[in-house]
Design a protein around this motif. Sequence first.
Motif, PDB file in Angstrom:
ATOM      1  N   LYS A  91       0.836  -1.126   0.123  1.00 40.34           N
ATOM      2  CA  LYS A  91       0.171   0.042   0.225  1.00 40.34           C
ATOM      3  C   LYS A  91       0.713   1.342   0.143  1.00 40.34           C
ATOM      4  O   LYS A  91       0.636   2.131  -0.710  1.00 40.34           O
ATOM      5  N   THR A  92       2.119   1.217   0.757  1.00 38.10           N
ATOM      6  CA  THR A  92       2.924   2.342   0.932  1.00 38.10           C
ATOM      7  C   THR A  92       3.580   2.596  -0.492  1.00 38.10           C
ATOM      8  O   THR A  92       3.541   3.643  -1.014  1.00 38.10           O
ATOM      9  N   SER A  93       3.710   1.530  -1.285  1.00 36.85           N
ATOM     10  CA  SER A  93       4.255   1.826  -2.469  1.00 36.85           C
ATOM     11  C   SER A  93       3.434   2.364  -3.564  1.00 36.85           C
ATOM     12  O   SER A  93       3.600   3.293  -4.109  1.00 36.85           O
ATOM     13  N   ASN A  94       2.176   1.834  -3.346  1.00 38.25           N
ATOM     14  CA  ASN A  94       1.292   2.535  -4.335  1.00 38.25           C
ATOM     15  C   ASN A  94       0.703   3.873  -3.960  1.00 38.25           C
ATOM     16  O   ASN A  94       0.626   4.801  -4.752  1.00 38.25           O
ATOM     17  N   VAL A  95       0.907   4.389  -2.449  1.00 37.66           N
ATOM     18  CA  VAL A  95       0.655   5.662  -2.293  1.00 37.66           C
ATOM     19  C   VAL A  95       1.719   6.533  -2.804  1.00 37.66           C
ATOM     20  O   VAL A  95       1.476   7.725  -3.278  1.00 37.66           O
ATOM     21  N   PHE A  96       3.090   6.341  -2.581  1.00 35.54           N
ATOM     22  CA  PHE A  96       4.165   6.816  -3.011  1.00 35.54           C
ATOM     23  C   PHE A  96       4.370   6.949  -4.660  1.00 35.54           C
ATOM     24  O   PHE A  96       5.115   7.895  -5.308  1.00 35.54           O
ATOM     25  N   ALA A  97       3.555   5.954  -5.256  1.00 34.74           N
ATOM     26  CA  ALA A  97       3.424   6.063  -6.738  1.00 34.74           C
ATOM     27  C   ALA A  97       2.507   6.960  -7.275  1.00 34.74           C
ATOM     28  O   ALA A  97       2.324   7.060  -8.539  1.00 34.74           O
ATOM     29  N   SER A  98       1.514   7.467  -6.436  1.00 34.37           N
ATOM     30  CA  SER A  98       0.499   8.327  -6.822  1.00 34.37           C
ATOM     31  C   SER A  98       0.832   9.804  -6.689  1.00 34.37           C
ATOM     32  O   SER A  98       1.808  10.219  -6.317  1.00 34.37           O
ATOM     33  N   GLY A  99      -0.023  10.618  -7.384  1.00 29.07           N
ATOM     34  CA  GLY A  99      -0.149  11.985  -7.328  1.00 29.07           C
ATOM     35  C   GLY A  99      -0.680  12.610  -6.173  1.00 29.07           C
ATOM     36  O   GLY A  99      -0.626  13.748  -6.221  1.00 29.07           O
ATOM     37  N   ALA A 100      -1.127  11.726  -5.029  1.00 31.10           N
ATOM     38  CA  ALA A 100      -1.793  12.423  -3.878  1.00 31.10           C
ATOM     39  C   ALA A 100      -0.831  13.301  -3.302  1.00 31.10           C
ATOM     40  O   ALA A 100       0.180  13.432  -3.349  1.00 31.10           O
ATOM     41  N   PRO A 101      -1.485  14.580  -2.842  1.00 34.70           N
ATOM     42  CA  PRO A 101      -0.710  15.621  -2.276  1.00 34.70           C
ATOM     43  C   PRO A 101      -0.407  15.407  -0.739  1.00 34.70           C
ATOM     44  O   PRO A 101       0.485  16.033  -0.119  1.00 34.70           O
ATOM     45  N   ASP A 102      -1.361  14.204  -0.054  1.00 34.65           N
ATOM     46  CA  ASP A 102      -0.894  14.195   1.279  1.00 34.65           C
ATOM     47  C   ASP A 102      -0.266  12.578   1.353  1.00 34.65           C
ATOM     48  O   ASP A 102      -0.727  12.089   2.501  1.00 34.65           O
TER      49      ASP A 102
END
Length: 183
Positions: A91-102
């Motif tokens: 999940k962490t990998s997917n979060v940091f591969a996203s354009g999420a601002p947070d």
Amino acid sequence: MSTQHLMTDELSSVDLQTFRQVMASFASGITVVTTTDAEGVPRGLTCSAFCSVSVDPPLLLNSVASRSGSLKAILERGRFAVNILSSDDEKTSNVFASGAPDKFDQVAWDTGPTTGMPLLRGTVAHAECELDNAVVAGDHTLLLGRVVAGATGLDKLPLTYWRSDYAKLAPGARAVHPMPSAA
Ligand SMILES: Cc1cc2nc3c(=O)[nH]c(=O)nc-3n(C[C@H](O)[C@H](O)[C@H](O)COP(=O)(O)O)c2cc1C
């Protein structure tokens, strides 16, 4: 075919699909490269293009797309950390591969004691780095980091990536594995 022929005629590049398929066949771990921007806001991206470069001085390399939002912050700050993700961290990998601002609101992290760079909790290992050099290569920038501090979590197995998907190490892989000696 003469040597002169080889040296003077530039060959055309392989097609993109073949290139992608060949490179995706190399299994890797997953890192999250972190830094803080000029306002002190943490920034980071998932990066599988990572390797060791030199022992003396201790240098590592991450290849980052030149369009990456985190890259500008890394180049300006001159410091970054490399967080090697564990098998629990998909999940962490997917979060940091996203354009999420947070991105950093979605993970637990601490401030690195040596560089002040963000260190994610529960990783297999991390390295704190000073930026030694940045080399533009095609559409990516090679970040050479001189490692100034690091630590490992011995009880963790790494998150792995192969042929565009997360993969697990084979059954029997040991989480607690002898570390290579300094010699
Ligand atoms: C498994 C995986 C591996 C990735 N490896 C890299 C990489 O090696 N280099 C890179 O620039 N982007 C890589 N990415 C893509 C970046 O993480 C993604 O473009 C991210 O949104 C960039 O964030 P930023 O623009 O906030 O810096 C990878 C993505 C995934 C899911």
